[in-house]
Enzyme design. Sequence first.
Site, short mmCIF file in Angstrom:
data_model
loop_
_atom_site.label_atom_id
_atom_site.label_comp_id
_atom_site.label_asym_id
_atom_site.label_seq_id
_atom_site.Cartn_x
_atom_site.Cartn_y
_atom_site.Cartn_z
N ASP A 20 0.83 -1.20 0.00
CA ASP A 20 0.00 0.00 0.00
C ASP A 20 0.86 1.25 0.00
O ASP A 20 0.53 2.26 -0.65
CB ASP A 20 -0.91 0.00 1.23
CG ASP A 20 -2.02 -1.03 1.12
OD1 ASP A 20 -2.70 -1.28 2.13
OD2 ASP A 20 -2.20 -1.58 0.01
N GLU A 75 -28.19 -15.85 -12.28
CA GLU A 75 -27.13 -15.10 -11.59
C GLU A 75 -27.67 -14.54 -10.28
O GLU A 75 -28.87 -14.25 -10.17
CB GLU A 75 -26.65 -13.95 -12.48
CG GLU A 75 -27.72 -12.90 -12.74
CD GLU A 75 -27.32 -11.87 -13.79
OE1 GLU A 75 -27.59 -10.68 -13.54
OE2 GLU A 75 -26.78 -12.24 -14.83
N LYS A 84 -28.83 -12.02 -7.50
CA LYS A 84 -29.34 -10.65 -7.54
C LYS A 84 -28.67 -9.87 -6.42
O LYS A 84 -28.96 -10.06 -5.24
CB LYS A 84 -30.86 -10.64 -7.37
CG LYS A 84 -31.49 -9.26 -7.53
CD LYS A 84 -33.00 -9.32 -7.45
CE LYS A 84 -33.60 -7.94 -7.70
NZ LYS A 84 -33.21 -6.97 -6.67
N ARG A 129 -29.55 4.66 -11.67
CA ARG A 129 -30.75 4.24 -12.39
C ARG A 129 -31.83 5.32 -12.36
O ARG A 129 -32.50 5.56 -13.34
CB ARG A 129 -31.30 2.94 -11.78
CG ARG A 129 -32.57 2.45 -12.46
CD ARG A 129 -33.14 1.22 -11.76
NE ARG A 129 -34.35 0.76 -12.42
CZ ARG A 129 -35.56 1.26 -12.22
NH1 ARG A 129 -35.72 2.24 -11.35
NH2 ARG A 129 -36.61 0.79 -12.87
N GLU A 180 -24.05 -3.36 -10.57
CA GLU A 180 -24.46 -3.00 -9.21
C GLU A 180 -23.25 -2.58 -8.39
O GLU A 180 -22.23 -3.28 -8.34
CB GLU A 180 -25.13 -4.21 -8.55
CG GLU A 180 -26.11 -3.87 -7.48
CD GLU A 180 -27.48 -3.50 -8.05
OE1 GLU A 180 -28.37 -3.18 -7.25
OE2 GLU A 180 -27.66 -3.52 -9.28
N LYS A 229 -32.51 -15.05 -16.97
CA LYS A 229 -32.64 -14.29 -18.21
C LYS A 229 -32.58 -15.26 -19.39
O LYS A 229 -31.75 -16.18 -19.39
CB LYS A 229 -31.51 -13.26 -18.35
CG LYS A 229 -31.46 -12.23 -17.25
CD LYS A 229 -30.24 -11.31 -17.39
CE LYS A 229 -30.17 -10.32 -16.25
NZ LYS A 229 -28.94 -9.48 -16.32
N CYS A 233 -63.04 6.43 1.94
CA CYS A 233 -63.65 7.68 2.37
C CYS A 233 -64.42 8.29 1.21
O CYS A 233 -63.93 8.34 0.08
CB CYS A 233 -62.57 8.64 2.86
SG CYS A 233 -63.12 10.34 3.08
#
Length: 707
Positions: free
Chosen positions: A44, A127, A129, A150, A185, A301, A448
């Site tokens: 690092d 796959e 989710k 999105r 994602e 899919k 109502c």
Amino acid sequence: MGQAQTDTRELTEAEAAAELAALRARIERANAAYHRQDAPEITDAEYDALKARALALEEAFPALATPESPTRQVGAAPAEGFARVRHRVRMYSLANAFDDDEVADFVRSVRAFLGMGEDAPLAFTAEPKIDGLSLSLRYEGGRLVQAATRGDGQEGENVTANALTVNDIPERLESAPDVLEVRGEVYMTHADFAALNARQAARGDKTFANPRNAAAGSLRQLDATITAARPLRFFAYAWGEVSAPLAETQFASIQRLKALGFQTNPLTVRCATVPEMLDHYAAVEQQRATLDYDIDGVVYKVDDLALQGRLGYRSTTPRWAIAHKFPAETAWTRLEAIDIQVGRTGALSPVARLTPVTVGGVVVSNATLHNEDYIAGRDAKGQPIREGRDIRVGDWVQVYRAGDVIPKIADVDLMKRPEGAEPYEFPTHCPACGSEAIREEGDAVRRCTGGLICPAQAVEKLKHFVSRAAFDIEGLGAKQVEALYADGWIREPADIFDLEARYGSGPRQLKNREGWGDKSAKNLFQAIEETREIELNRVIFALGIRHIGESAAQLLARHYGSWAAFRSAVREAEDRQGAAWEELIDIDGIGVVMAESLVTAFAQERERASIDRLAERLTITDVAAPTAEGSPVAGKTLVFTGTLEKMSRAEAKARAEALGAKVSGSVSAKTDLVIAGPGAGSKAKKAAELGIETIDEDAWLRLIGAG
């Protein structure tokens, strides 16, 4: 670093450019080794030294600083806000399945749409989710030029500067299509989430409820340096606009994304049968607890991309995909009270107030109780549910999160019911305005009857009006609507567009209200102005008319094309007879129930006047008639009747609409063409009587170039 570095003041620009190119190559190689191959090549400290040297050179020679430089990953100056991005290809949500039968139904529906027999080969990918935040990455010429959330699927927020800080997201791609939108994602691992919360707590800052919230909050920071300090990851699993296909199948396309340098989920497989799909679902569910990231189901899919193209989309979801959700987690707690909320359509909805309990990593204190039948322990047909056990205040109840989102009550423990607990009496009058609340025959809810005099309905309609799928006015959320309504500043949607004129200056100004200031008031006025020009379908949806959701609003907008045509047609249909009424109920997907709601709303003088006042303040954009270059049916109204043998009725309809045609359910003088298969009856006869051209399925396929 191996040798002493030359002072930047002693370098020529050419020498600095050569060193900077070498540094960037080493940094990018180190990123790939650490984040994509899990095999770090340097420490690092060495990595930090490389980036520090690159930054020093860029500061000394500003002309050498480029947008794609690795130094951008340390952040950028805080932005004033996120600009909106219009997605070139809409980002759709997914339909859900909650059990094996629904998955089998999904596969059957795909076969039926495509006209495929049970024995015809049909492969799917399966796959995990990921429970994170959807992100679209646009690459042009191999360089990342834009990253967008999105949002509502059509518009998202520009988070490019923040995406550049996520090490899983490549800044440059080799051998990629010239235009490529990669979708996936953003998430956070459990280990990184725990470490982040520990750091937050140590500094006295707010901790996050779960990794998903942490990831979403981190990506949407206005200061990209904050995002850079958060351990975000990214899985790629889809694409939007592409200048050239990635592959011929879903599975091969995912492999191509992996070859381009993206992280893809290793639990993605190809399945040939429903049992294989369900077996993989079970295997993934079994691993769920040991994965270092959150998932809430498995997505199936259709693998063949050509078949995906034929299947197409519904209004908000693709026909070729479905999310098989995991069973909801449950917990037991005490029911402290039952409150009644009044919705925008007058529905009285019971809400359970609970002793707070953690369900699926989220603290739950409220849950829906559906309606009075559900509380009483019966369904809408009077049959017992929960073996007839009713729900009472004080009960020990089982709570679950439906689809891991909406908290609901599943059961009650009679052994722990307190003595003296009384059956719940559902109110027969509105708690907000006192009007009678009636339950019509066949309706599951009590409503109502107060209409516009009911403040609860008025507020809920205003909340719906400013919601994301409607006008989506930034800075005007539920709390602001409630406060402005309570003080009489807004009573109906049109008042929102008069806010600046009435409260932008003078003795009563928005900026002087509690919780507001000069900047926030100006931002709201600007956001309101930006929505004065708006699409027809969003206006129709925003009106909050019962039964008219997003899908119906889009159907209506596409059919009528303009606000003037839509309003005129609905008014003309008020008598429930004649050409206007027949046209309305014949719109495929509308029908009598929705049509009744529309004409009833516009027939009420006060509601119609309120709608007209709103329209006067807007520029409602027309919906361009769908066209397809060279299409022989663009702009025409078609009717399919009889049995189609070479494609399903649903696929024929979808193909026609993709070519710019309107598909109607009945034949009228406005019909341009009838496609009649074997068994065609009254519709074909009426077409002949009206002199409307009628062709068979083979002629239809030749007409559209598919024969």
